[in-house]
Design a protein around this motif. Sequence first.
Motif, PDB file in Angstrom:
ATOM      1  N   ASP A 211      24.157  87.695   9.186  1.00 34.71           N
ATOM      2  CA  ASP A 211      22.789  87.702   8.682  1.00 34.71           C
ATOM      3  C   ASP A 211      22.759  88.183   7.232  1.00 34.71           C
ATOM      4  O   ASP A 211      23.731  88.738   6.715  1.00 34.71           O
ATOM      5  CB  ASP A 211      21.902  88.619   9.536  1.00 34.71           C
ATOM      6  CG  ASP A 211      21.667  88.074  10.934  1.00 34.71           C
ATOM      7  OD1 ASP A 211      21.766  86.844  11.109  1.00 34.71           O
ATOM      8  OD2 ASP A 211      21.399  88.879  11.854  1.00 34.71           O
ATOM      9  N   GLU A 212      21.610  87.994   6.602  1.00 33.37           N
ATOM     10  CA  GLU A 212      21.385  88.466   5.241  1.00 33.37           C
ATOM     11  C   GLU A 212      20.148  89.349   5.193  1.00 33.37           C
ATOM     12  O   GLU A 212      19.171  89.107   5.923  1.00 33.37           O
ATOM     13  CB  GLU A 212      21.204  87.288   4.277  1.00 33.37           C
ATOM     14  CG  GLU A 212      22.455  86.440   4.112  1.00 33.37           C
ATOM     15  CD  GLU A 212      22.251  85.235   3.211  1.00 33.37           C
ATOM     16  OE1 GLU A 212      23.270  84.625   2.822  1.00 33.37           O
ATOM     17  OE2 GLU A 212      21.090  84.906   2.893  1.00 33.37           O
ATOM     18  N   VAL A 213      20.201  90.361   4.340  1.00 31.25           N
ATOM     19  CA  VAL A 213      19.073  91.272   4.138  1.00 31.25           C
ATOM     20  C   VAL A 213      18.839  91.384   2.638  1.00 31.25           C
ATOM     21  O   VAL A 213      19.765  91.684   1.875  1.00 31.25           O
ATOM     22  CB  VAL A 213      19.356  92.661   4.736  1.00 31.25           C
ATOM     23  CG1 VAL A 213      18.224  93.627   4.406  1.00 31.25           C
ATOM     24  CG2 VAL A 213      19.553  92.561   6.246  1.00 31.25           C
TER      25      VAL A 213
ATOM     26  N   VAL B  59      23.124  97.786   5.415  1.00 33.36           N
ATOM     27  CA  VAL B  59      23.232  96.354   5.722  1.00 33.36           C
ATOM     28  C   VAL B  59      24.675  96.013   6.090  1.00 33.36           C
ATOM     29  O   VAL B  59      24.934  95.327   7.098  1.00 33.36           O
ATOM     30  CB  VAL B  59      22.757  95.508   4.523  1.00 33.36           C
ATOM     31  CG1 VAL B  59      22.918  94.014   4.812  1.00 33.36           C
ATOM     32  CG2 VAL B  59      21.312  95.840   4.169  1.00 33.36           C
ATOM     33  N   ASN B  60      25.616  96.495   5.292  1.00 31.83           N
ATOM     34  CA  ASN B  60      27.032  96.244   5.571  1.00 31.83           C
ATOM     35  C   ASN B  60      27.467  96.836   6.909  1.00 31.83           C
ATOM     36  O   ASN B  60      28.310  96.246   7.606  1.00 31.83           O
ATOM     37  CB  ASN B  60      27.904  96.817   4.456  1.00 31.83           C
ATOM     38  CG  ASN B  60      27.786  96.029   3.169  1.00 31.83           C
ATOM     39  OD1 ASN B  60      27.109  96.466   2.239  1.00 31.83           O
ATOM     40  ND2 ASN B  60      28.419  94.868   3.105  1.00 31.83           N
ATOM     41  N   TYR B  61      26.916  97.981   7.280  1.00 34.07           N
ATOM     42  CA  TYR B  61      27.271  98.580   8.563  1.00 34.07           C
ATOM     43  C   TYR B  61      26.959  97.653   9.732  1.00 34.07           C
ATOM     44  O   TYR B  61      27.584  97.738  10.788  1.00 34.07           O
ATOM     45  CB  TYR B  61      26.524  99.906   8.775  1.00 34.07           C
ATOM     46  CG  TYR B  61      26.856 101.005   7.796  1.00 34.07           C
ATOM     47  CD1 TYR B  61      28.030 100.994   7.045  1.00 34.07           C
ATOM     48  CD2 TYR B  61      25.992 102.083   7.622  1.00 34.07           C
ATOM     49  CE1 TYR B  61      28.316 102.006   6.142  1.00 34.07           C
ATOM     50  CE2 TYR B  61      26.278 103.100   6.738  1.00 34.07           C
ATOM     51  CZ  TYR B  61      27.436 103.062   5.992  1.00 34.07           C
ATOM     52  OH  TYR B  61      27.710 104.074   5.104  1.00 34.07           O
ATOM     53  N   ARG B  62      25.986  96.755   9.549  1.00 37.58           N
ATOM     54  CA  ARG B  62      25.626  95.792  10.586  1.00 37.58           C
ATOM     55  C   ARG B  62      26.477  94.526  10.503  1.00 37.58           C
ATOM     56  O   ARG B  62      26.279  93.599  11.292  1.00 37.58           O
ATOM     57  CB  ARG B  62      24.143  95.409  10.472  1.00 37.58           C
ATOM     58  CG  ARG B  62      23.169  96.542  10.720  1.00 37.58           C
ATOM     59  CD  ARG B  62      23.361  97.138  12.097  1.00 37.58           C
ATOM     60  NE  ARG B  62      23.263  96.144  13.152  1.00 37.58           N
ATOM     61  CZ  ARG B  62      23.833  96.260  14.340  1.00 37.58           C
ATOM     62  NH1 ARG B  62      24.571  97.307  14.622  1.00 37.58           N
ATOM     63  NH2 ARG B  62      23.693  95.306  15.252  1.00 37.58           N
ATOM     64  N   GLY B  63      27.395  94.472   9.544  1.00 34.69           N
ATOM     65  CA  GLY B  63      28.191  93.262   9.373  1.00 34.69           C
ATOM     66  C   GLY B  63      27.433  92.170   8.648  1.00 34.69           C
ATOM     67  O   GLY B  63      27.893  91.018   8.603  1.00 34.69           O
ATOM     68  N   ALA B  64      26.285  92.512   8.098  1.00 32.92           N
ATOM     69  CA  ALA B  64      25.445  91.552   7.381  1.00 32.92           C
ATOM     70  C   ALA B  64      25.738  91.625   5.883  1.00 32.92           C
ATOM     71  O   ALA B  64      26.503  92.477   5.413  1.00 32.92           O
ATOM     72  CB  ALA B  64      23.975  91.832   7.662  1.00 32.92           C
ATOM     73  N   THR B  65      25.108  90.750   5.129  1.00 35.43           N
ATOM     74  CA  THR B  65      25.329  90.675   3.687  1.00 35.43           C
ATOM     75  C   THR B  65      24.071  91.104   2.937  1.00 35.43           C
ATOM     76  O   THR B  65      23.003  90.535   3.162  1.00 35.43           O
ATOM     77  CB  THR B  65      25.691  89.235   3.266  1.00 35.43           C
ATOM     78  OG1 THR B  65      26.885  88.844   3.954  1.00 35.43           O
ATOM     79  CG2 THR B  65      25.907  89.134   1.767  1.00 35.43           C
ATOM     80  N   PRO B  66      24.182  92.094   2.045  1.00 37.60           N
ATOM     81  CA  PRO B  66      23.033  92.426   1.196  1.00 37.60           C
ATOM     82  C   PRO B  66      22.860  91.377   0.099  1.00 37.60           C
ATOM     83  O   PRO B  66      23.845  90.956  -0.516  1.00 37.60           O
ATOM     84  CB  PRO B  66      23.408  93.791   0.614  1.00 37.60           C
ATOM     85  CG  PRO B  66      24.901  93.820   0.638  1.00 37.60           C
ATOM     86  CD  PRO B  66      25.341  92.976   1.797  1.00 37.60           C
TER      87      PRO B  66
END
Length: 374
Positions: free
Chosen positions: A81-83, A97-104
Motif C-alpha cells: 500500500d501507499e500512504v 508507514v514503513n513499519y506496515r510494509g507500505a510506501t510513504p
Amino acid sequence: MQTTFKVPAEDLTRQYQQIQGEIAAAIDEVLPSGKYTLGPNLEKFESEFAEYCGVKHCIGISNGTEALHITLAAMGVDPGDEVITQANTYVATSFAVNYRGATPVFVDIEPEYFNMDVKKIEEKITERTKVIIPVHMYGHPVDMQPIMELAQKCNLKVLEDASHAHGATYNGARTGSLGDAAAFSFYPSKVLGAYGDAGGIVTNDDLLNERIRVLRYMGQEVKHTHQVIGYQQRLDPIQAAILSVKLKHLEEWITKRHEIAELYNQLLSDLPIKLPQEADWARHVYYMYTIHSWERDALSDYLEIHGIGTQKIYASPVPMQPCYRYLEYSVDDIPVASQYADLLLCLPMFPELTRNEVRTVSDAIHRFYDEVEK
C-alpha cells in the motif's frame, strides 16, 4: 561540552517547578494503587483528553510513533500500500508507514504555514493509496476541508499527525477531531508533554477504537485470547496521571505561547525575516516559533555565540534522508520543502519564557542584522 544558554530554546524544568506539588500528588495516587498497567488512571486521562479534543475515544499509547503505526494497522494499511504525507515532517511519520510494509509518498509544502500543499495531493493518489497523513507543523493546523473532501471522493482514510498541535483549532474544531483519527505525541517538550515517552490516538470511529485497543495490548480483547498479532504499546498509568495534571493547565499555557508569539511579532516586524503566520480559520498553538531567514545558519551561529538557543526543525526533508534514497526523490520533487529546510529557524518558545528573555532574543537578532548590513 554542552553550551549553557542564557536564553534556552526550551526549558522543561521551569514548568515542573510550577506544578511539582500537583505532579507529586498524582504520582502518589498511582503508586499505592498497585495498578501499574492500564487501570483507572489511564482511563481517566483517556476520557479527559477525548473530551478536550471533542471526540468519543482516546486510546493511550506508549509514544507518538506507535500511535501512528497502530492507527495505520487498524486502518488496514498493508505491504504494497501507499500512504501520502508531507516532506517536512519528522521521520516518525513516514517510519510508521514503513513499519506496515507500505510506501510513504511525499508531497511538497505550501510556503505560508509550512504545511502540506493540499493542491498537490490528488496527483499522488494511485490505486494503492490507502491513507493521507497531514501533519500540523509547528502548531498550525493544515487546511483540512479539501483533504477530507478528496479522501471521501477517493475512499481514503485521513490520519492527522497532531504531535505539534495539541489544542490547535481549524474553523473552531480542535485538532484530533478533523480526520478519521489522529495521533498525538506527548514527548516531554510538546505543547502537552509527559515526563517520558507517551502518546495517544483519538477518534470518533467506534470500530477503529475497538481495533486500536486490541492491537495496543497483544491483540487481545479478553486476556489470553489473542485475536490478532498485536503489540505491547500501552501508555503508562504514571504518565497518564501526569498528563491529567498538565491537561488542566494546557489552555493557560497555550495563551502564554500566544502572548510570547505576539511579542516576537511586534519586536521583529522591522527585520528582513518572514515571521510565522496564523490563518483566519486557525488557532496556532506555537509549539515552535519558526522564522524564515536567508541568513539562517549564520544567524543561528550568532545567537548561540551570544547565549541564545535555537533549533532547526527539520534541517532535511524526510525523502532526502539516507534511509529513503531508494525512493529516488530529488529537490525538484519537493522544491519548497527543500528550500525551507535551509531557511527555517525555531526561536526560543515555551510558556515560561519571560518577556525580558524575548527582548534579549530580539535585541541579538537586531544586532546580527545591523552587522550584516554594514
